[in-house]
Design an enzyme around this catalytic site. Structure first.
Site, PDB file in Angstrom:
ATOM      1  N   HIS A 145       1.833  87.214 124.377  1.00  0.00           N
ATOM      2  CA  HIS A 145       1.693  86.040 125.238  1.00  0.00           C
ATOM      3  C   HIS A 145       0.271  85.902 125.786  1.00  0.00           C
ATOM      4  O   HIS A 145       0.075  85.372 126.876  1.00  0.00           O
ATOM      5  CB  HIS A 145       2.685  86.085 126.409  1.00  0.00           C
ATOM      6  CG  HIS A 145       4.123  86.084 125.977  1.00  0.00           C
ATOM      7  ND1 HIS A 145       5.148  86.358 126.851  1.00  0.00           N
ATOM      8  CD2 HIS A 145       4.703  85.855 124.782  1.00  0.00           C
ATOM      9  CE1 HIS A 145       6.299  86.302 126.204  1.00  0.00           C
ATOM     10  NE2 HIS A 145       6.054  85.985 124.944  1.00  0.00           N
ATOM     11  N   LEU A 179       4.914  84.922 116.162  1.00  0.00           N
ATOM     12  CA  LEU A 179       4.646  83.603 116.735  1.00  0.00           C
ATOM     13  C   LEU A 179       5.794  83.342 117.694  1.00  0.00           C
ATOM     14  O   LEU A 179       6.965  83.350 117.293  1.00  0.00           O
ATOM     15  CB  LEU A 179       4.589  82.529 115.643  1.00  0.00           C
ATOM     16  CG  LEU A 179       3.872  81.212 116.001  1.00  0.00           C
ATOM     17  CD1 LEU A 179       2.420  81.487 116.381  1.00  0.00           C
ATOM     18  CD2 LEU A 179       3.915  80.241 114.835  1.00  0.00           C
ATOM     19  N   ASP A 180       5.475  83.169 118.965  1.00  0.00           N
ATOM     20  CA  ASP A 180       6.517  82.979 119.968  1.00  0.00           C
ATOM     21  C   ASP A 180       7.454  81.844 119.586  1.00  0.00           C
ATOM     22  O   ASP A 180       7.028  80.843 118.987  1.00  0.00           O
ATOM     23  CB  ASP A 180       5.903  82.656 121.329  1.00  0.00           C
ATOM     24  CG  ASP A 180       5.170  83.829 121.944  1.00  0.00           C
ATOM     25  OD1 ASP A 180       5.358  84.969 121.475  1.00  0.00           O
ATOM     26  OD2 ASP A 180       4.403  83.599 122.903  1.00  0.00           O
ATOM     27  N   ARG A 181       8.693  81.971 119.975  1.00  0.00           N
ATOM     28  CA  ARG A 181       9.688  80.939 119.671  1.00  0.00           C
ATOM     29  C   ARG A 181       9.240  79.530 120.089  1.00  0.00           C
ATOM     30  O   ARG A 181       9.387  78.589 119.307  1.00  0.00           O
ATOM     31  CB  ARG A 181      11.024  81.284 120.338  1.00  0.00           C
ATOM     32  CG  ARG A 181      12.131  80.283 120.037  1.00  0.00           C
ATOM     33  CD  ARG A 181      13.424  80.679 120.701  1.00  0.00           C
ATOM     34  NE  ARG A 181      14.525  79.833 120.245  1.00  0.00           N
ATOM     35  CZ  ARG A 181      15.789  80.021 120.584  1.00  0.00           C
ATOM     36  NH1 ARG A 181      16.131  81.029 121.367  1.00  0.00           N
ATOM     37  NH2 ARG A 181      16.725  79.217 120.121  1.00  0.00           N
TER      38      ARG A 181
END
Length: 257
Positions: free
Chosen positions: A179, A71-73
């Protein structure tokens, strides 16, 4: 355009807590509602960061945890961990095989309706982990389903326009590329607000200056997996963060309750 009852489950307001919000927990799995800005684990992306989801959750529940997906920052929402390595292998394979189900909520620039985007994405290399990787990989299959939940027009000038339009979207990735949602929304010319890599700087600045929003407006609202021991389907819903809910109210982007 209004959300269905099923979609409304994905946009409930969270309760505030100084600790990580635990959404699901048993003897094998634990899921949290990850805040935006929190790294999952130590990373070269920010060598000065001092807090990480893995360590915070380990200290909070008193045992080791293993993340099974990314999970992207800047993305908030459902982040799943397992408590033993056998379960980790089982769950990680589900993500590799794309048998999990995920949906996200996002605010995007402009008015967008609904559709299915099948647009391959070039592999994004990690400058450290992929130092010796084959840099000639062809674009990978990437498919995203999108549906509008609500639309608004904000009476604030952005660029040459005297007002700005935005849509609250439900995004369902059918593949798991790096992404993917951010890149697909950019491809559709409806970038996600707050995206500093694939977004629109003028709209990001407007949200910072007028609504004090310094984050990506992308939230992992739902995840379902097959339990590694019971083999039953587990469904996890993550309420929107209070900051996300506030900005929706500020720009009059609401969903019928």
């Amino acid at each position: 355009m209004l959300a269905t009852v099923e979609e409304q489950q994905d946009i409930v307001v969270e309760s505030s807590s100084p600790e990580l919000e635990i959404l699901y927990q048993d003897d094998y799995l634990v899921a949290i509602n990850k805040p935006s800005g929190l790294l999952v684990h130590r990373s070269w992306l920010d060598t000065h960061a001092t807090e990480f989801a893995v360590q915070k959750l380990r200290d909070q529940i008193g045992q080791h945890v293993y993340p099974v997906h990314r999970l992207d920052r800047p993305t908030s929402g459902v982040l799943l961990f397992v408590l033993d390595k056998d379960s980790a292998r089982h769950l990680m394979q589900q993500f590799v095989d794309q048998t999990t189900e995920k949906s996200y909520v996002a605010v995007v620039r402009g008015h967008l309706d609904q559709g299915l985007l099948d647009y391959p994405l070039k592999y994004q290399y990690d400058k450290i982990a992929d130092k010796k990787a084959d840099m000639t990989k062809p674009p990978q299959e990437a498919v995203t389903e999108y549906r509008c939940l609500a639309q608004t027009e904000v009476p604030i000038a952005v660029g040459p326009y005297q007002s700005a339009r935005y849509s609250l979207m439900k995004l369902v990735p059918k593949t798991g590329r790096k992404h993917q949602l951010r890149r697909h929304m950019k491809h559709l010319r409806h970038p996600i607000v707050g995206d500093t890599s694939h977004g629109d700087g003028k709209h990001n600045t407007m949200f910072r200056d007028n609504f004090d929003i310094h984050r990506l407006l992308l939230h992992a609202a739902y995840l379902s997996v097959i339990h590694p021991k019971t083999e039953q389907k587990i469904e996890i819903h993550a309420p929107l963060t209070s900051e996300f809910v506030r900005v929706l109210s500020d720009i009059n982007l609401s969903v019928e309750k």
